[in-house]
Design an enzyme around this catalytic site. Structure first.
Site, PDB file in Angstrom:
ATOM      1  N   SER A 151       1.282  -1.252  -0.121  1.00 44.53           N
ATOM      2  CA  SER A 151       0.285   0.122  -0.256  1.00 44.53           C
ATOM      3  C   SER A 151       1.184   1.113   0.422  1.00 44.53           C
ATOM      4  O   SER A 151       2.320   1.043   0.436  1.00 44.53           O
ATOM      5  CB  SER A 151      -0.550  -0.228   1.380  1.00 44.53           C
ATOM      6  OG  SER A 151      -0.997   1.611   1.846  1.00 44.53           O
ATOM      7  N   TYR A 171      -1.642   0.202  10.601  1.00 40.41           N
ATOM      8  CA  TYR A 171      -2.088  -0.020   8.897  1.00 40.41           C
ATOM      9  C   TYR A 171      -0.569   0.729   8.785  1.00 40.41           C
ATOM     10  O   TYR A 171       0.100  -0.933   7.963  1.00 40.41           O
ATOM     11  CB  TYR A 171      -3.421   0.492   8.277  1.00 40.41           C
ATOM     12  CG  TYR A 171      -2.976   0.568   7.056  1.00 40.41           C
ATOM     13  CD1 TYR A 171      -3.641  -1.539   6.579  1.00 40.41           C
ATOM     14  CD2 TYR A 171      -2.794   0.667   5.993  1.00 40.41           C
ATOM     15  CE1 TYR A 171      -3.311  -1.951   5.297  1.00 40.41           C
ATOM     16  CE2 TYR A 171      -3.265   0.770   4.504  1.00 40.41           C
ATOM     17  CZ  TYR A 171      -3.693  -0.591   4.778  1.00 40.41           C
ATOM     18  OH  TYR A 171      -4.147  -0.960   3.159  1.00 40.41           O
TER      19      TYR A 171
END
Ligand code: 8X3
Length: 257
Positions: A142, A155
């Site tokens: 990501s 995250y």
């Protein structure tokens, strides 16, 4: 159940193939001629997708798997047979709380799914990928694996770790016939990513994409993965970052509100 088959088709394993980027990637790899093995926890979903792909003339199999269950991943690897491509897609975000109040259990779960899940599957399939003589490991990280943002620490920490796993593996296996490709998407609107992150709260999930003209779609990312996998085997796309045009960075998003 054995997944071994006599087939000239190259085999691609996709984790988290029950929805979103994983399902779209399985579809596109199947269309590109791969025999796809769909794994995810939700048996009904991957079986439906495998049936859909098979009905369309592709080779597809479903294998229910929790990537955080090491013993189950080992069993899967022992039944798989040949493997040419592994797409580590399983994972996701839980919560968007500041460091001061983030839930340690969510941090742990994100580490388990994104990092250890990728570790388990990659470790267990690496012998088959190497034996194929031309293997590819894709790690779907990501943009949160390369920079952080407020509320994103848990995250981002997991995705940074997953990025390090990919980068380190590439160093360690250089000279062996396996590529390591990292694909790092920014804002992607899928049916579940933000909904899962916010525990099913649709208002919070929708706010993530509010006013953004065209967030990336699962298909955009799947196309990128399939393109990278389809490069000639001497070409290694080390890291590919993609974002919607409206997103200049993790914290700079153009919204038309
Ligand atoms: C998803 C990107 O910005 O929601 O991997 O962290 S972000």
């Amino acid at each position: 159940m054995t997944l071994a088959q006599d087939s000239a088709a190259r085999t691609a394993v996709v984790t988290g193939a029950s929805s979103g980027i994983g399902a779209a990637t399985a579809r596109q790899l199947a269309a590109a001629g791969f025999r796809v093995v769909l794994t995810a926890r939700r048996k009904d979903r991957i079986e439906a997708l495998a049936a859909e792909l098979t009905a369309a003339g592709h080779q597809a199999l479903a294998y229910p798997l929790d990537v955080t269950d090491r013993a189950a991943v080992e069993t899967f690897a022992s039944t798989l047979g040949a493997c040419h491509v592994l797409v580590n897609n399983a994972g996701g975000a839980l919560g968007a709380d500041p460091v001061a109040s983030g839930d340690p259990a969510q941090w742990l779960r994100m580490y388990e799914t994104n990092v250890l899940g990728t570790l388990h599957v990659t470790q267990c399939l690496l012998p088959a990928l190497t034996a194929s003589g031309d293997g590819t490991v894709v790690v779907l990280t990501s943009t949160a694996g390369h920079a952080t943002y407020e509320g994103g620490a848990g995250y981002a920490a997991a995705k940074h770790a997953e990025h390090v796993l990919a980068e380190t593996l590439r160093l360690e296996i250089v000279g062996q016939p396996v590529r390591v490709i990292e694909v790092a998407p920014g804002m992607v609107k899928t049916e579940e990513f933000s909904l899962t992150r916010f525990g099913g709260d649709e208002a919070k999930a929708d706010k993530v994409y509010a006013g953004v003209a065209e967030p990336l779609t699962a298909e955009d990312v799947a196309e990128t993965i399939t393109w990278a996998v389809a490069r000639p085997s001497h070409v290694n796309i080390d890291l590919l970052v993609l974002r919607p045009r409206a997103q200049a960075s993790n914290t700079k998003v153009h919204r038309e509100l």
